[in-house]
Scaffold this motif. Structure first.
Motif, PDB file in Angstrom:
ATOM      1  N   GLU A 174       0.859  -1.191   0.000  1.00 30.00           N
ATOM      2  CA  GLU A 174       0.000   0.000   0.000  1.00 30.00           C
ATOM      3  C   GLU A 174       0.887   1.231   0.000  1.00 30.00           C
ATOM      4  O   GLU A 174       1.732   1.383   0.889  1.00 30.00           O
ATOM      5  N   THR A 187      -8.554  -1.548  -2.740  1.00 28.79           N
ATOM      6  CA  THR A 187      -8.455  -0.439  -3.681  1.00 28.79           C
ATOM      7  C   THR A 187      -9.600   0.553  -3.570  1.00 28.79           C
ATOM      8  O   THR A 187     -10.660   0.215  -3.051  1.00 28.79           O
ATOM      9  N   ASP A 220      -2.810  -2.959  -3.009  1.00 31.97           N
ATOM     10  CA  ASP A 220      -3.487  -1.838  -3.649  1.00 31.97           C
ATOM     11  C   ASP A 220      -3.274  -1.958  -5.153  1.00 31.97           C
ATOM     12  O   ASP A 220      -2.286  -2.550  -5.596  1.00 31.97           O
ATOM     13  N   LEU A 221      -4.187  -1.407  -5.945  1.00 32.76           N
ATOM     14  CA  LEU A 221      -4.012  -1.465  -7.390  1.00 32.76           C
ATOM     15  C   LEU A 221      -3.124  -0.341  -7.907  1.00 32.76           C
ATOM     16  O   LEU A 221      -2.255  -0.565  -8.726  1.00 32.76           O
TER      17      LEU A 221
END
Length: 125
Positions: free
Chosen positions: A8, A82, A52-53
């Motif tokens: 993240e 996300t 996370d994306l």
């Protein structure tokens, strides 16, 4: 104790998630971008990845695709965490191999429950 790798880039979210997981009895490896996450996974394979994306250096979907392409990590549970809320984003995440998809903002309690559920389904301690 299960180990969760958290990828993240937002330090506030990373701290919140890490603190909640630690209080819930998990060992947490924190990373701030996709390239760092892949390197950490190769050094010490976690029981689950929370990713996370949108991240610098290497986005979450690319990390997920690399994990699925490697026989050593192909079955590693990965939960996408996300802010991308469109149905298409979730479809892309699952198509890339996500085990679960959680949209920000999220309940920390619900996050832990879903981590526990995924680990139970995967047969992890």
């Amino acid at each position: 104790m299960s180990t969760v790798l958290l990828a993240e880039d937002d330090p506030d979210i990373r701290h919140l998630v890490s603190a909640k997981l630690l209080r819930s009895g998990f060992d947490v490896i924190e990373t701030a971008d996709g390239a760092e996450a892949l390197a950490a996974i190769r050094r010490r394979r976690p029981d689950l990845v929370l990713i996370d994306l949108r991240m610098p250096r290497l986005e979450g979907l690319e990390v997920l695709r690399e994990l699925r392409a490697d026989p050593g990590t192909a079955r590693l549970p990965v939960i996408v965490l996300t802010a991308r809320t469109r149905g298409l984003d979730a479809q892309l995440g699952y198509a890339a191999g996500a085990t679960d998809y959680i949209v920000k903002p999220f309940s920390p309690r619900e996050l832990v429950r879903r981590v526990e559920d995924v680990l139970t389904r995967a047969g992890s301690p």
